[in-house]
Design an enzyme around this catalytic site. Structure first.
Site, short mmCIF file in Angstrom:
data_model
loop_
_atom_site.label_atom_id
_atom_site.label_comp_id
_atom_site.label_asym_id
_atom_site.label_seq_id
_atom_site.Cartn_x
_atom_site.Cartn_y
_atom_site.Cartn_z
N ASP A 1 30.47 -38.57 94.30
CA ASP A 1 31.65 -39.22 94.10
C ASP A 1 31.35 -40.61 95.17
O ASP A 1 31.15 -39.14 95.86
CB ASP A 1 33.13 -38.36 94.83
CG ASP A 1 33.95 -39.10 94.81
OD1 ASP A 1 34.83 -39.62 92.91
OD2 ASP A 1 34.34 -40.23 95.16
N ASP A 34 32.85 -52.75 89.28
CA ASP A 34 31.74 -52.25 88.05
C ASP A 34 30.68 -52.20 88.62
O ASP A 34 29.58 -52.11 88.19
CB ASP A 34 32.49 -53.25 87.13
CG ASP A 34 33.65 -53.50 86.24
OD1 ASP A 34 34.55 -52.29 86.65
OD2 ASP A 34 33.55 -53.68 85.17
N GLU A 38 34.33 -42.91 89.80
CA GLU A 38 33.64 -43.16 90.59
C GLU A 38 32.85 -41.95 90.74
O GLU A 38 32.03 -42.19 91.89
CB GLU A 38 34.08 -43.53 91.83
CG GLU A 38 34.66 -42.93 92.49
CD GLU A 38 36.47 -43.41 92.29
OE1 GLU A 38 37.61 -41.97 93.45
OE2 GLU A 38 36.92 -43.65 91.36
#
Length: 193
Positions: free
Chosen positions: A68, A85, A111
């Site tokens: 993560d 992004d 994420e």
């Protein structure tokens, strides 16, 4: 008549090949995350199921890890969603390029990424994850002319005899949150607990 039938057969063969290609493209599209171009959760589900069966049949180990991106929301907030992004794309490709052979990565969502490590013992898992973590911190990223350091936290677990994909994922995910609570930018695997 024979020539007419041959022409029709050729046309049907061409149409069949066209639809076969279209179907293959649709399958690939349905298993690919559109942003990162990595396999998606559906592709992960199929791969983990197949690899679990292979590991059981061959009596070999199988591990997985969840990663993560640390403080991802602050990247979106400070630099905009386009920067977020781009971060997801770059992190996904960096993690993928650090894997070898039959190792597999997919974007889990948000994420978060999940990686599968066939024929990997728990003792070796941390040795595989630490370099991936380090690679991310060394990325030369800049947003709005400002250097940005990307870090990620990792949790890793291996299958036991009675485990399911869900139970191992849940353990790895819990270990990921242990890594977050331990200050982020670290790897926590089962033997660390």
């Amino acid at each position: 008549l024979l020539q007419n039938m041959q022409t029709q057969l050729t046309t049907l063969e061409q149409q069949t090949e066209f639809y076969r290609r279209k179907l293959a493209e649709q399958v690939i599209a349905s298993q690919t995350d559109p942003l990162t171009r990595l396999p998606n959760r559906q592709a992960y589900n199929e791969r983990i199921s197949a690899l679990r069966q292979q590991a059981q049949a061959a009596n070999t180990s199988l591990c997985l890890a969840v990663a993560d991106i640390d403080h991802f929301k602050s990247i979106n907030d400070k630099y905009g969603h386009a920067a977020g992004d781009k971060t997801l794309q770059i992190v996904g490709q960096q993690l993928k390029s650090g894997l070898t052979g039959t190792e597999f990565i997919s974007r889990w969502g948000g994420e978060e990424f999940v990686m599968i490590f066939p024929a990997t013992e728990l003792g070796v898992l941390k040795q595989k994850l630490d370099p991936l973590r380090t690679r991310l911190t060394e990325l030369p990223l800049k947003f709005k002319q400002e250097k940005v350091t990307i870090t990620a936290s990792f949790g890793g677990a291996c299958f036991g005899p009675d485990d399911t994909a869900d139970s191992v994922f849940e353990r790895a995910d819990n270990l990921l949150y242990s890594a977050k609570r331990s200050g982020r930018n670290c790897v926590v695997i089962e033997q660390d607990k």
